[in-house]
Design a protein around this motif. Structure first.
Motif, PDB file in Angstrom:
ATOM      1  N   LEU A   1       0.843  -1.405  -0.192  1.00 13.09           N
ATOM      2  CA  LEU A   1       0.036   0.087  -0.042  1.00 13.09           C
ATOM      3  C   LEU A   1       0.907   1.305  -0.111  1.00 13.09           C
ATOM      4  CD1 LEU A   1      -2.672  -0.822   2.331  1.00 13.09           C
ATOM      5  CD2 LEU A   1      -2.688  -1.171   0.097  1.00 13.09           C
ATOM      6  N   LYS A   2       1.905   1.228   0.647  1.00 13.56           N
ATOM      7  CA  LYS A   2       2.742   2.520   0.918  1.00 13.56           C
ATOM      8  C   LYS A   2       3.431   2.543  -0.603  1.00 13.56           C
ATOM      9  CE  LYS A   2       3.761   2.243   5.801  1.00 13.56           C
ATOM     10  NZ  LYS A   2       4.760   1.995   6.837  1.00 13.56           N
ATOM     11  N   ARG A   3       3.965   1.425  -1.156  1.00 12.36           N
ATOM     12  CA  ARG A   3       4.607   1.771  -2.289  1.00 12.36           C
ATOM     13  C   ARG A   3       3.581   2.168  -3.498  1.00 12.36           C
ATOM     14  NH1 ARG A   3       6.759  -3.816  -1.607  1.00 12.36           N
ATOM     15  NH2 ARG A   3       5.276  -4.750  -3.227  1.00 12.36           N
ATOM     16  N   SER A   4       2.434   1.948  -3.383  1.00 10.97           N
ATOM     17  CA  SER A   4       1.416   2.653  -4.150  1.00 10.97           C
ATOM     18  C   SER A   4       0.856   3.722  -3.961  1.00 10.97           C
ATOM     19  CB  SER A   4      -0.087   1.458  -3.998  1.00 10.97           C
ATOM     20  OG  SER A   4       0.534   0.111  -4.321  1.00 10.97           O
ATOM     21  N   GLY A   5       1.401   4.494  -2.953  1.00 13.57           N
ATOM     22  CA  GLY A   5       1.365   6.199  -2.810  1.00 13.57           C
ATOM     23  C   GLY A   5       0.040   6.187  -1.716  1.00 13.57           C
ATOM     24  N   LEU A   6      -0.543   5.307  -1.132  1.00 16.87           N
ATOM     25  CA  LEU A   6      -1.499   5.540  -0.096  1.00 16.87           C
ATOM     26  C   LEU A   6      -0.899   6.221   1.284  1.00 16.87           C
ATOM     27  CD1 LEU A   6      -3.057   3.049  -1.943  1.00 16.87           C
ATOM     28  CD2 LEU A   6      -4.201   2.823   0.230  1.00 16.87           C
ATOM     29  N   ARG A   7      -1.498   7.080   1.746  1.00 15.18           N
ATOM     30  CA  ARG A   7      -0.985   8.063   2.723  1.00 15.18           C
ATOM     31  C   ARG A   7      -1.433   7.961   4.180  1.00 15.18           C
ATOM     32  NH1 ARG A   7       2.124   8.265  -0.885  1.00 15.18           N
ATOM     33  NH2 ARG A   7       3.104   9.968  -1.746  1.00 15.18           N
ATOM     34  N   ASN A   8      -2.586   6.891   4.271  1.00 11.22           N
ATOM     35  CA  ASN A   8      -3.152   6.838   5.546  1.00 11.22           C
ATOM     36  C   ASN A   8      -2.085   6.607   6.632  1.00 11.22           C
ATOM     37  OD1 ASN A   8      -4.514   5.694   7.959  1.00 11.22           O
ATOM     38  ND2 ASN A   8      -6.461   5.395   6.213  1.00 11.22           N
ATOM     39  N   GLU A   9      -2.144   7.337   7.609  1.00 10.49           N
ATOM     40  CA  GLU A   9      -1.227   7.121   8.669  1.00 10.49           C
ATOM     41  C   GLU A   9      -1.208   5.841   9.506  1.00 10.49           C
ATOM     42  OE1 GLU A   9      -3.078   9.664  12.048  1.00 10.49           O
ATOM     43  OE2 GLU A   9      -1.308  10.594  11.115  1.00 10.49           O
ATOM     44  N   ASN A  10      -2.432   5.233   9.276  1.00 10.41           N
ATOM     45  CA  ASN A  10      -2.632   3.904  10.002  1.00 10.41           C
ATOM     46  C   ASN A  10      -2.048   2.704   9.258  1.00 10.41           C
ATOM     47  OD1 ASN A  10      -4.194   5.064  12.505  1.00 10.41           O
ATOM     48  ND2 ASN A  10      -5.597   5.542  10.543  1.00 10.41           N
ATOM     49  N   ILE A  11      -1.711   2.775   8.321  1.00 12.82           N
ATOM     50  CA  ILE A  11      -0.859   1.703   7.342  1.00 12.82           C
ATOM     51  C   ILE A  11       0.447   1.216   8.129  1.00 12.82           C
ATOM     52  CG2 ILE A  11       0.317   1.073   5.087  1.00 12.82           C
ATOM     53  CD1 ILE A  11      -1.830   3.070   3.819  1.00 12.82           C
ATOM     54  N   GLY A  12       0.246   0.074   8.485  1.00 12.76           N
ATOM     55  CA  GLY A  12       1.494  -0.520   8.937  1.00 12.76           C
ATOM     56  C   GLY A  12       1.549  -0.546  10.668  1.00 12.76           C
ATOM     57  N   ARG A  13       0.782   0.514  11.143  1.00 11.89           N
ATOM     58  CA  ARG A  13       0.593   0.446  12.687  1.00 11.89           C
ATOM     59  C   ARG A  13      -0.408  -0.409  13.296  1.00 11.89           C
ATOM     60  NH1 ARG A  13      -1.041   6.642  14.418  1.00 11.89           N
ATOM     61  NH2 ARG A  13      -0.314   5.613  16.253  1.00 11.89           N
ATOM     62  N   TYR A  14      -0.284  -0.652  14.641  1.00  7.05           N
ATOM     63  CA  TYR A  14      -1.083  -1.546  15.334  1.00  7.05           C
ATOM     64  C   TYR A  14      -1.215  -3.018  14.979  1.00  7.05           C
ATOM     65  CZ  TYR A  14      -3.412   3.119  15.918  1.00  7.05           C
ATOM     66  OH  TYR A  14      -3.732   4.381  16.192  1.00  7.05           O
ATOM     67  N   LEU A  15       0.126  -3.325  14.892  1.00  5.48           N
ATOM     68  CA  LEU A  15       0.493  -4.777  14.313  1.00  5.48           C
ATOM     69  C   LEU A  15       0.367  -5.594  15.669  1.00  5.48           C
ATOM     70  CD1 LEU A  15       1.610  -7.064  12.508  1.00  5.48           C
ATOM     71  CD2 LEU A  15       4.061  -6.428  13.745  1.00  5.48           C
ATOM     72  N   HIS A  16      -0.426  -6.655  15.765  1.00  8.03           N
ATOM     73  CA  HIS A  16      -0.321  -7.613  17.033  1.00  8.03           C
ATOM     74  C   HIS A  16       0.108  -8.952  16.409  1.00  8.03           C
ATOM     75  CE1 HIS A  16      -2.929  -4.807  19.031  1.00  8.03           C
ATOM     76  NE2 HIS A  16      -3.441  -4.724  18.241  1.00  8.03           N
ATOM     77  N   LEU A  17       0.889  -9.671  17.569  1.00 13.59           N
ATOM     78  CA  LEU A  17       1.599 -10.932  17.111  1.00 13.59           C
ATOM     79  C   LEU A  17       1.340 -12.208  17.815  1.00 13.59           C
ATOM     80  CD1 LEU A  17       5.278  -9.486  16.877  1.00 13.59           C
ATOM     81  CD2 LEU A  17       3.739  -9.929  14.912  1.00 13.59           C
ATOM     82  N   HIS A  18       0.128 -12.092  18.813  1.00 10.29           N
ATOM     83  CA  HIS A  18      -0.113 -13.347  19.578  1.00 10.29           C
ATOM     84  C   HIS A  18       1.311 -13.798  20.242  1.00 10.29           C
ATOM     85  CE1 HIS A  18      -4.287 -14.586  18.077  1.00 10.29           C
ATOM     86  NE2 HIS A  18      -4.306 -13.361  18.839  1.00 10.29           N
ATOM     87  N   PRO A  19       2.115 -13.218  20.899  1.00  7.60           N
ATOM     88  CA  PRO A  19       3.372 -13.414  21.499  1.00  7.60           C
ATOM     89  C   PRO A  19       3.282 -14.711  22.289  1.00  7.60           C
ATOM     90  CG  PRO A  19       2.931 -11.647  22.788  1.00  7.60           C
ATOM     91  CD  PRO A  19       1.578 -11.607  21.435  1.00  7.60           C
ATOM     92  N   THR A  20       4.056 -15.916  22.096  1.00  3.27           N
ATOM     93  CA  THR A  20       4.059 -16.931  22.742  1.00  3.27           C
ATOM     94  C   THR A  20       5.358 -17.184  23.457  1.00  3.27           C
ATOM     95  OG1 THR A  20       4.684 -18.298  21.225  1.00  3.27           O
ATOM     96  CG2 THR A  20       2.606 -17.905  21.021  1.00  3.27           C
ATOM     97  N   THR A  21       5.143 -17.915  24.698  1.00  9.04           N
ATOM     98  CA  THR A  21       6.417 -18.351  25.349  1.00  9.04           C
ATOM     99  C   THR A  21       6.243 -19.920  25.816  1.00  9.04           C
ATOM    100  OG1 THR A  21       8.058 -17.994  27.123  1.00  9.04           O
ATOM    101  CG2 THR A  21       5.728 -17.516  27.520  1.00  9.04           C
ATOM    102  N   MET A  22       7.413 -20.568  25.853  1.00  9.12           N
ATOM    103  CA  MET A  22       7.148 -22.063  26.151  1.00  9.12           C
ATOM    104  C   MET A  22       7.719 -22.431  27.316  1.00  9.12           C
ATOM    105  SD  MET A  22       7.202 -23.489  21.999  1.00  9.12           S
ATOM    106  CE  MET A  22       7.041 -22.402  20.626  1.00  9.12           C
ATOM    107  N   ALA A  23       7.304 -23.821  27.548  1.00  6.74           N
ATOM    108  CA  ALA A  23       8.185 -24.456  28.590  1.00  6.74           C
ATOM    109  C   ALA A  23       8.280 -26.075  28.200  1.00  6.74           C
ATOM    110  CB  ALA A  23       7.542 -24.618  29.837  1.00  6.74           C
ATOM    111  N   TRP A  24       9.182 -26.910  28.564  1.00  8.22           N
ATOM    112  CA  TRP A  24       9.235 -28.112  27.904  1.00  8.22           C
ATOM    113  C   TRP A  24       9.148 -29.174  29.150  1.00  8.22           C
ATOM    114  CZ3 TRP A  24      13.560 -30.483  30.123  1.00  8.22           C
ATOM    115  CH2 TRP A  24      14.596 -29.766  30.662  1.00  8.22           C
ATOM    116  N   GLY A  25       9.225 -30.298  28.782  1.00  5.34           N
ATOM    117  CA  GLY A  25       9.250 -31.459  29.828  1.00  5.34           C
ATOM    118  C   GLY A  25       9.704 -32.605  29.120  1.00  5.34           C
ATOM    119  N   TYR A  26      10.693 -33.318  30.176  1.00  5.68           N
ATOM    120  CA  TYR A  26      11.230 -34.745  29.111  1.00  5.68           C
ATOM    121  C   TYR A  26      10.588 -35.775  29.978  1.00  5.68           C
ATOM    122  CZ  TYR A  26      14.978 -38.019  28.585  1.00  5.68           C
ATOM    123  OH  TYR A  26      15.363 -39.349  28.263  1.00  5.68           O
ATOM    124  N   PHE A  27      10.127 -36.487  29.109  1.00 11.01           N
ATOM    125  CA  PHE A  27       9.273 -37.808  29.421  1.00 11.01           C
ATOM    126  C   PHE A  27      10.254 -39.011  28.988  1.00 11.01           C
ATOM    127  CE2 PHE A  27       6.492 -34.351  29.413  1.00 11.01           C
ATOM    128  CZ  PHE A  27       5.673 -34.580  30.597  1.00 11.01           C
TER     129      PHE A  27
END
Length: 792
Positions: free
Chosen positions: A529-555
């Motif tokens: 969109l930016k390469r295409s000349g769109l100027r809306n300031e919200n483009i690219g903002r408010y990115l959410h990632l669902h961050p995850t963190t893990m633990a492990w168990g050895y069986f």
């Protein structure tokens, strides 16, 4: 070293099929400037002195070899040797396997991370005595002449102490450097292949490589009917761009498209005013994933001519390798080497026909009611509590064959379920777009039999069977074309431009369309969109990632012989996601918390996430790979980030997100212990672990509290994301959003977005049903627009 990264080594001839990836700097262009984009890569290289050279210098290479052999040294006379494969595994260093040469190719030619130049600079500094002194301190000093040494001249013990100190350093750049070289070294070592498509370490760690049943089927079934079955349903609709433009035009005409080819005039370059190929259609869809695939299928089935542009390739069933390294290279964005700028979050995103739906983990959870209520109330989007949206969710679930039953559960999910039941935590079946007997741990590497119903097995099949559509693969859109609407100040979309390369010459091509749908994903759509000349300031903002963190168990042994009649179940086998706990999800109150699920971790990704404290320690951990279960907490994040380009992403969690992940990891550790783990631990770089069988209750509680309270403000604990959302969000006004609730951009009429970028907030659960449902609703709006347009 050869250009394709192949190299003979002491363990055989290894190779990593890392494809060339074109790097395009994000710039805003008018249509007459499109040709300049094709040389932007060269301009960018000139800006960074340490990325200008094609290959590493001898000094840099010597330093890189030392680093790789510090992470994975040759260990002889190890006490835990049960057979020849295990002995070879411990005795083989990274350099003996040729891993540094593969990394050198990646660093000098392939990596697209914005801080790659810093990696080169650090290697150069460590190749000198003064740079080593700066980065390593007094450890580089000795009492013997010449007193100060470069990194490669230090003993293995000193190098390991230095790298461990980097992993825990107060200086973020040192932690970033450690994370980078660890990721590259371990991932490539455990995924590189010899001529027999095998990795010698796999036998020692208990990994089979590709699904043995899949390999047997390919070898034993060569009849025509079977061959047709495994090819996949889209071959007849694929148009390859490795032909001259006139041949491409002829192929598209056979699909019913109006396509014209222009012969080059002497001394005249192709550009938007003089394209080599012009294609006309009703709708052009950029991206074929869970958003673009749905829109393309709906429009084509309604009788409109639809052209899909897909940056990735089509991996037909018979072309799947189910090998981790080649698949990351061929089916993932940026070859699987993608992270935020500060390396704090590792990102996985699909880049193939079918997008994320081709390599995701099958979870199909409807948009939670509290999310629909929030999007409708707070963001004034009536769509999400409408009958249309409810219908859309039902339609897409039926299309994908979503169901909740499980015939047999895999290792990780049985651990999660058993631990939750023992602790009294809620646990439920995850709906999947696969049948109940789909016992496959390789779905993150493509679906071997088409039973997982991603868009390449559903909506895109509708496109091809309708006779109204085609898919251009390896086709990256340059920009969306638009023009001033007559009698209005508003712009109107008129199509998309893309480039093809034939005989070393890049040529501009144009798709003219009545409507344009962009569905490149939350990481790539903003850049287009930016390469295409769109100027809306919200483009690219408010990115959410669902961050995850893990633990492990050895069986080492099955917790219950009655539960597991087969003692040797492996961590990588079985349905990737079949169980989920909402014990800290907080669905009923704030709507923000964390769900607990299981990941797919084949050896490369497993090794990257596990803590490194020494070369011996990481090899010992890898020896337990096949019986080490992982469970993660996934946060519905309120913090957000910014997408500057697909390879330049900044992201920051807020305090609530961090607390939710801490609560989640505490529950995960308890779940693993309750399920019968012998050892448990997290991914924090200190590498602490606890033998649950040998400690008191108080010692266990102390460990759980300490590991779950560690700060998540740096990269000492790796975070991961397989869901990216919200970078071009939907809303009720252009000051706060990029598109309205029918998916049309505020700036350009006839330009629609149909991917996870339009999510108003993070979702909190796996997003496939939600993005398909939104795309289905957007497709209904596009149909109304097309019905009002005149025919070509």
């Amino acid at each position: 070293m050869e250009e394709n990264g192949e190299r003979n080594s002491r363990n055989g001839s290894f190779k990593l099929g890392v494809k060339d990836v074109k790097i395009h700097t994000v710039v805003e262009l008018s249509s007459v400037d499109t040709q300049n984009l094709l040389v932007e890569e060269d301009r960018e290289k000139k800006k960074k002195p340490f990325t200008k050279r094609k290959s590493l210098s001898q000094r840099e290479m010597k330093c890189l070899v030392a680093i790789c052999d510090t992470l994975l040294p040759s260990i002889k006379d190890h006490s835990v040797v049960v057979d020849e494969s295990v002995a070879n595994f411990y005795q083989t260093s990274a350099s003996m396997a040729g891993t540094p040469q593969l990394i050198a190719t990646l660093i000098s030619e392939k990596l697209q991370h914005p801080n790659t130049w810093l990696l080169r600079l650090t290697l150069w500094l460590l190749s000198t005595w003064f740079g080593t002194l700066i980065l390593c301190g007094i450890s580089s000093f000795s009492l013997k002449f010449p007193f100060f040494h470069s990194f490669s001249q230090l003993s293995l013990q000193k190098r390991q102490q230095i790298m461990l100190s980097w992993s825990l350093s107060y200086f973020n750049l040192l932690r970033m450097f450690f994370r980078s070289v660890k990721l590259l070294t371990l991932l490539l070592f455990f995924t590189q292949l010899d001529e027999a498509q095998n990795n010698p370490s796999w036998s020692a760690i208990g990994y089979s490589g590709p699904d043995p049943q899949f390999k047997a089927q390919l070898m034993n079934n060569d009849n025509d009917d079977y061959a047709e079955e495994i090819i996949g349903p889209l071959n007849k609709g694929i148009v390859h761009l490795n032909n001259p433009p006139n041949i491409i035009a002829d192929t598209l005409r056979k699909f019913g498209f109006h396509a014209s080819f222009t012969t080059r005039k002497p001394k005249v370059s192709y550009n938007l005013s003089y394209p080599s190929l012009v294609i006309k259609c009703d709708a052009v869809v950029v991206g074929s994933g869970s958003g673009g695939g749905v829109v393309a299928g709906v429009l084509a089935k309604a009788g409109y001519k639809v052209l899909v542009l897909e940056k990735g390739n089509y991996s037909a069933r018979n072309n799947l390798s189910l090998l981790e390294g080649p698949t990351l290279d061929q089916m993932y964005l940026s070859n699987g080497f993608l992270s935020t700028e500060d390396m704090s979050v590792l990102l996985l995103a699909g880049s193939t026909v079918g997008g994320g739906s081709a390599i995701n983990w099958s979870a199909c959870i409807k948009t939670p009611k509290h999310v629909c209520k929030e999007w409708c109330g707070r963001y004034e989007l009536e769509l999400f509590e409408s009958e249309l949206y409810e219908e859309a969710m039902n339609v897409v679930c039926e299309k994908m064959g979503v169901q909740c039953e499980i015939e047999e559960e895999g290792f990780n999910n049985e651990i999660l379920r058993k631990g939750c039941q023992e602790m009294g935590y809620p646990v439920s079946n995850i709906p999947r777009n696969a049948p109940k007997d789909h016992y496959c741990g390789w779905c993150c590497l493509g679906c071997k039999d088409g039973k997982k119903k991603g868009t390449s097995e559903t909506w895109l099949v509708d496109l091809v069977k309708s006779g109204n559509g085609a898919i251009l693969t390896s086709c990256e859109a340059i920009q969306v074309l638009h023009k001033r609407k007559k009698g209005s100040d508003r712009k109107i979309a008129s199509g998309v431009s893309f480039a093809i390369e034939y005989k070393g010459t890049k040529e501009i091509c144009v798709v003219e369309s009545k409507v344009t749908i962009v569905a490149c994903g939350a990481l790539s759509t903003p850049s287009l969109l930016k390469r295409s000349g769109l100027r809306n300031e919200n483009i690219g903002r408010y990115l959410h990632l669902h961050p995850t963190t893990m633990a492990w168990g050895y069986f080492p042994d099955s917790p219950s012989a009655e539960l597991w009649p087969e003692k040797d179940k492996k961590s990588y086998e079985g349905g990737i996601m079949t169980a989920m706990s909402t014990v800290v999800a907080d669905f009923e109150k704030s709507g923000y918390g964390a769900v607990i699920q299981t990941p797919a971790l084949h050896p490369g990704m497993f090794s990257v996430l596990m803590p490194w404290t020494s070369g011996l320690d990481i090899k010992d951990r890898m020896r337990k790979y096949s019986r080490t279960a992982h469970v993660f907490a996934l946060a519905r994040d309120q913090g957000s980030g910014i997408v500057n380009s697909p390879n330049s992403i900044s992201y920051q969690m807020n305090d609530v997100d961090k607390e939710n992940l801490k609560k989640g990891i505490e529950k995960v550790l308890r779940i693993l212990a309750a399920a019968g783990a012998e050892e448990i631990g997290t991914h924090h770089n200190k590498g602490r672990r606890l033998n649950v069988k040998q400690v008191s209750y108080n010692e266990f509680e102390k460990f759980v509290q300490e590991e779950s309270s560690r700060p998540l403000t740096d990269i000492s604990t790796p975070l991961c994301s397989a869901h990216q959302m919200g970078s071009c969000r939907m809303g009720s006004n252009p000051k706060e959003s990029v598109v309205n609730q029918i998916g049309e951009t505020w700036e350009v009429e006839g330009l629609f977005l149909a991917d996870t970028s339009v999510f108003p907030t993070a979702l909190g659960v796996n997003p496939m049903v939600t993005v398909q449902a939104i795309a289905y609703c957007t497709a209904q709006s596009v149909l109304q627009v097309l019905r009002r347009k005149r025919t070509w």
